[in-house]
Design a protein around this motif. Structure first.
Motif, PDB file in Angstrom:
ATOM      1  N   ASN A 177       0.832  -1.212   0.000  1.00 48.33           N
ATOM      2  CA  ASN A 177       0.000   0.000   0.000  1.00 48.33           C
ATOM      3  C   ASN A 177       0.862   1.255   0.000  1.00 48.33           C
ATOM      4  O   ASN A 177       0.575   2.213  -0.720  1.00 48.33           O
ATOM      5  CB  ASN A 177      -0.908   0.022   1.242  1.00 48.33           C
ATOM      6  CG  ASN A 177      -2.143  -0.840   1.053  1.00 48.33           C
ATOM      7  OD1 ASN A 177      -2.497  -1.181  -0.072  1.00 48.33           O
ATOM      8  ND2 ASN A 177      -2.791  -1.192   2.131  1.00 48.33           N
TER       9      ASN A 177
ATOM     10  N   ASP B 130       4.904   6.631   5.357  1.00 51.62           N
ATOM     11  CA  ASP B 130       5.203   7.046   3.976  1.00 51.62           C
ATOM     12  C   ASP B 130       4.939   8.533   3.825  1.00 51.62           C
ATOM     13  O   ASP B 130       4.304   9.147   4.677  1.00 51.62           O
ATOM     14  CB  ASP B 130       4.388   6.221   2.962  1.00 51.62           C
ATOM     15  CG  ASP B 130       2.903   6.521   3.022  1.00 51.62           C
ATOM     16  OD1 ASP B 130       2.508   7.669   2.736  1.00 51.62           O
ATOM     17  OD2 ASP B 130       2.126   5.604   3.362  1.00 51.62           O
TER      18      ASP B 130
ATOM     19  N   LEU C 164      -9.063  -4.616  -4.257  1.00 54.52           N
ATOM     20  CA  LEU C 164     -10.180  -5.396  -3.720  1.00 54.52           C
ATOM     21  C   LEU C 164     -10.665  -4.788  -2.410  1.00 54.52           C
ATOM     22  O   LEU C 164     -11.809  -4.986  -2.006  1.00 54.52           O
ATOM     23  CB  LEU C 164      -9.711  -6.840  -3.514  1.00 54.52           C
ATOM     24  CG  LEU C 164     -10.765  -7.908  -3.323  1.00 54.52           C
ATOM     25  CD1 LEU C 164     -11.780  -7.867  -4.457  1.00 54.52           C
ATOM     26  CD2 LEU C 164     -10.129  -9.275  -3.249  1.00 54.52           C
ATOM     27  N   GLY C 165      -9.786  -4.045  -1.767  1.00 52.99           N
ATOM     28  CA  GLY C 165     -10.191  -3.375  -0.518  1.00 52.99           C
ATOM     29  C   GLY C 165     -10.348  -4.318   0.656  1.00 52.99           C
ATOM     30  O   GLY C 165     -11.154  -4.063   1.550  1.00 52.99           O
TER      31      GLY C 165
ATOM     32  N   ILE D 116     -10.895   2.940   5.952  1.00 56.67           N
ATOM     33  CA  ILE D 116     -10.081   2.084   5.069  1.00 56.67           C
ATOM     34  C   ILE D 116      -9.952   0.660   5.598  1.00 56.67           C
ATOM     35  O   ILE D 116      -9.576  -0.232   4.860  1.00 56.67           O
ATOM     36  CB  ILE D 116      -8.665   2.672   4.836  1.00 56.67           C
ATOM     37  CG1 ILE D 116      -7.997   3.021   6.167  1.00 56.67           C
ATOM     38  CG2 ILE D 116      -8.710   3.865   3.903  1.00 56.67           C
ATOM     39  CD1 ILE D 116      -6.524   3.355   6.015  1.00 56.67           C
TER      40      ILE D 116
ATOM     41  N   VAL E  19     -13.423  -1.448   0.811  1.00 58.74           N
ATOM     42  CA  VAL E  19     -13.184  -0.004   0.639  1.00 58.74           C
ATOM     43  C   VAL E  19     -11.855   0.122  -0.092  1.00 58.74           C
ATOM     44  O   VAL E  19     -10.817  -0.303   0.416  1.00 58.74           O
ATOM     45  CB  VAL E  19     -13.111   0.720   2.010  1.00 58.74           C
ATOM     46  CG1 VAL E  19     -12.600   2.140   1.845  1.00 58.74           C
ATOM     47  CG2 VAL E  19     -14.479   0.718   2.671  1.00 58.74           C
ATOM     48  N   THR E  20     -11.905   0.652  -1.303  1.00 56.83           N
ATOM     49  CA  THR E  20     -10.674   0.808  -2.080  1.00 56.83           C
ATOM     50  C   THR E  20     -10.757   2.050  -2.953  1.00 56.83           C
ATOM     51  O   THR E  20     -11.847   2.430  -3.364  1.00 56.83           O
ATOM     52  CB  THR E  20     -10.403  -0.441  -2.956  1.00 56.83           C
ATOM     53  OG1 THR E  20      -9.170  -0.258  -3.645  1.00 56.83           O
ATOM     54  CG2 THR E  20     -11.504  -0.710  -3.962  1.00 56.83           C
ATOM     55  N   THR E  21      -9.599   2.663  -3.206  1.00 60.19           N
ATOM     56  CA  THR E  21      -9.580   3.792  -4.140  1.00 60.19           C
ATOM     57  C   THR E  21      -8.808   3.382  -5.393  1.00 60.19           C
ATOM     58  O   THR E  21      -8.544   4.197  -6.250  1.00 60.19           O
ATOM     59  CB  THR E  21      -8.883   5.013  -3.499  1.00 60.19           C
ATOM     60  OG1 THR E  21      -7.614   4.588  -2.983  1.00 60.19           O
ATOM     61  CG2 THR E  21      -9.708   5.616  -2.393  1.00 60.19           C
ATOM     62  N   LYS E  22      -8.453   2.078  -5.451  1.00 61.42           N
ATOM     63  CA  LYS E  22      -7.628   1.620  -6.582  1.00 61.42           C
ATOM     64  C   LYS E  22      -8.489   0.982  -7.656  1.00 61.42           C
ATOM     65  O   LYS E  22      -9.464   0.305  -7.338  1.00 61.42           O
ATOM     66  CB  LYS E  22      -6.588   0.613  -6.078  1.00 61.42           C
ATOM     67  CG  LYS E  22      -5.639   1.250  -5.099  1.00 61.42           C
ATOM     68  CD  LYS E  22      -4.760   0.229  -4.438  1.00 61.42           C
ATOM     69  CE  LYS E  22      -4.119   0.852  -3.216  1.00 61.42           C
ATOM     70  NZ  LYS E  22      -3.455  -0.132  -2.387  1.00 61.42           N
TER      71      LYS E  22
ATOM     72  N   GLY F  67      -7.288  -5.934   1.965  1.00 63.30           N
ATOM     73  CA  GLY F  67      -5.959  -6.108   2.575  1.00 63.30           C
ATOM     74  C   GLY F  67      -5.922  -5.629   4.017  1.00 63.30           C
ATOM     75  O   GLY F  67      -5.457  -6.345   4.916  1.00 63.30           O
ATOM     76  N   LEU F  68      -6.428  -4.427   4.250  1.00 64.83           N
ATOM     77  CA  LEU F  68      -6.371  -3.870   5.605  1.00 64.83           C
ATOM     78  C   LEU F  68      -7.378  -4.540   6.535  1.00 64.83           C
ATOM     79  O   LEU F  68      -7.137  -4.666   7.730  1.00 64.83           O
ATOM     80  CB  LEU F  68      -6.604  -2.353   5.560  1.00 64.83           C
ATOM     81  CG  LEU F  68      -5.458  -1.548   4.922  1.00 64.83           C
ATOM     82  CD1 LEU F  68      -5.825  -0.076   4.829  1.00 64.83           C
ATOM     83  CD2 LEU F  68      -4.162  -1.728   5.717  1.00 64.83           C
TER      84      LEU F  68
HETATM   85  P1  ADP Z   1      -6.623  -2.240  -1.657  1.00 63.92           P
HETATM   86  O1  ADP Z   1      -5.124  -2.086  -1.573  1.00 63.92           O
HETATM   87  O2  ADP Z   1      -7.063  -3.421  -2.451  1.00 63.92           O
HETATM   88  O3  ADP Z   1      -7.331  -0.974  -2.056  1.00 63.92           O
HETATM   89  P2  ADP Z   1      -6.573  -2.173   1.276  1.00 63.92           P
HETATM   90  O4  ADP Z   1      -7.581  -2.655   2.256  1.00 63.92           O
HETATM   91  O5  ADP Z   1      -5.176  -2.658   1.452  1.00 63.92           O
HETATM   92  O6  ADP Z   1      -7.152  -2.570  -0.157  1.00 63.92           O
HETATM   93  O7  ADP Z   1      -6.552  -0.581   1.284  1.00 63.92           O
HETATM   94  C1  ADP Z   1      -7.758   0.142   1.267  1.00 63.92           C
HETATM   95  C2  ADP Z   1      -7.523   1.567   0.836  1.00 63.92           C
HETATM   96  O8  ADP Z   1      -6.799   2.264   1.863  1.00 63.92           O
HETATM   97  C3  ADP Z   1      -6.687   1.769  -0.398  1.00 63.92           C
HETATM   98  O9  ADP Z   1      -7.444   1.609  -1.588  1.00 63.92           O
HETATM   99  C4  ADP Z   1      -6.195   3.199  -0.226  1.00 63.92           C
HETATM  100  O10 ADP Z   1      -7.186   4.121  -0.626  1.00 63.92           O
HETATM  101  C5  ADP Z   1      -6.067   3.336   1.285  1.00 63.92           C
HETATM  102  N1  ADP Z   1      -4.654   3.230   1.723  1.00 63.92           N
HETATM  103  C6  ADP Z   1      -4.050   2.158   2.252  1.00 63.92           C
HETATM  104  N2  ADP Z   1      -2.768   2.422   2.542  1.00 63.92           N
HETATM  105  C7  ADP Z   1      -2.541   3.702   2.195  1.00 63.92           C
HETATM  106  C8  ADP Z   1      -1.403   4.576   2.262  1.00 63.92           C
HETATM  107  N3  ADP Z   1      -0.218   4.166   2.734  1.00 63.92           N
HETATM  108  N4  ADP Z   1      -1.569   5.852   1.822  1.00 63.92           N
HETATM  109  C9  ADP Z   1      -2.755   6.279   1.331  1.00 63.92           C
HETATM  110  N5  ADP Z   1      -3.859   5.497   1.254  1.00 63.92           N
HETATM  111  C10 ADP Z   1      -3.768   4.232   1.681  1.00 63.92           C
END
Ligand code: ADP
Length: 268
Positions: free
Chosen positions: A173, A204, A227-228, A215, A220-223, A230-231
């Motif tokens: 991430n 970072d 898949l949203g 998040i 919940v994802t902005t990519k 991971g966290l």
């Molecule tokens: P994914 O990577 O599939 O989107 P995650 O659950 O890992 O799923 O992350 C969810 C969202 O959290 C990401 O889409 C992003 O918007 C935000 N995010 C996670 N880590 C960071 C980071 N280091 N800086 C900014 N946004 C982050």
């Protein structure tokens, strides 16, 4: 009988109270119904969202596998066949099939808590392995990483593969957040901050997070191809170890993810 205005007043008050009681009961029932409806709707919405995410996540590798299988066949039956090109296409098939398998594993992990296989482990070694794994993806931007980890950190009693999964998510991430940064930097810290706890930070200098709590919700994802989960999975792993995982925005920009892990009794 002529009623005394006061007693009339009191009688009316009692009636009002009864009516209020009924209304309250009805309102509570309506509220309960509305809540149930909302829960059902949001469950449907989440299921639909999940189905859409799975379809999206698997469509890409499947389309790519099909295209590469056709390409490999063409290279083999061509007038001047090329084994090298066919092998390259097959390598891409293997890569995409592994990727699809990994996606399925992550989806499964959201719904199922794997049994933890705990042992004494070194946090810094786990983080270095995780970073090495993330950097195996050559399409990823190489971001400098500064390590600030206390020497002689005590070992923690954890499931190393599960904890590595958290570090892989945090490192991936952070690297993705830094894709367009001018002077990208990741700082990893690890220290014993309480008598019974070790704190790991992944910092970072990217764009930071809109909502540091949301998040962690599933899907919940902005990519574009995220898949949203991971966290979500990472937090549930941390909590299954009696630890915590949370995020904050840095004052100077970027985000910091904190993982607090309990020290095993022998190391306190
Ligand atoms: P994914 O990577 O599939 O989107 P995650 O659950 O890992 O799923 O992350 C969810 C969202 O959290 C990401 O889409 C992003 O918007 C935000 N995010 C996670 N880590 C960071 C980071 N280091 N800086 C900014 N946004 C982050």
């Amino acid at each position: 009988m002529v009623q005394h205005p006061k007693s009339l007043g009191r009688a009316t008050e009692v009636n009002w109270l009864l009516a209020d009681g009924e209304t309250d009961e009805r309102a509570a029932k309506n509220l309960q119904k509305a809540r149930q409806r909302r829960e059902t709707l949001s469950r449907f919405a989440r299921e639909a969202e999940l189905a859409a995410s799975i379809v999206h996540q698997l469509n890409q590798p499947l389309a790519s596998i099909l295209a590469n299988a056709q390409a490999a066949k063409r290279w083999l039956v061509a007038e001047s066949p090329s084994l090298m090109e066919a092998i390259a296409a097959m390598d891409r098939i293997v890569r995409d099939a592994h990727g699809a398998g990994e996606t399925m594993k992550r989806i499964r992990a959201v719904f199922k808590q794997e049994r933890l296989d705990k042992k004494e482990a070194n946090v810094v070694a786990m983080m270095r392995d995780a970073v090495r794994f993330v950097l195996e993806d050559t399409s990823r931007r190489r971001v400098p990483i500064e390590w600030h980890c206390d020497e002689n950190l005590p070992k923690v009693y954890v499931d190393p593969l599960a904890i590595q999964e958290i570090f892989i998510n945090l490192a991936s991430n952070a690297m993705e957040a830094l894709e367009n940064a001018k002077a990208p930097l990741i700082v990893i810290r690890a220290a014993v901050t309480h008598i019974d706890e070790m704190l790991v930070q992944v910092v970072d200098n990217g764009p930071g997070i809109c909502d540091p709590e949301e998040i962690f919700d599933a899907f919940v994802t902005t990519k574009k191809s995220g898949l949203g989960v991971g966290l979500t999975v990472s937090r549930s792993i941390a909590e299954a170890h009696g630890g915590r995982l949370w995020a904050e925005n840095n004052q100077a920009g970027g985000a910091t993810f904190y993982l607090a892990l309990p020290l095993s009794l022998g190391n306190r």
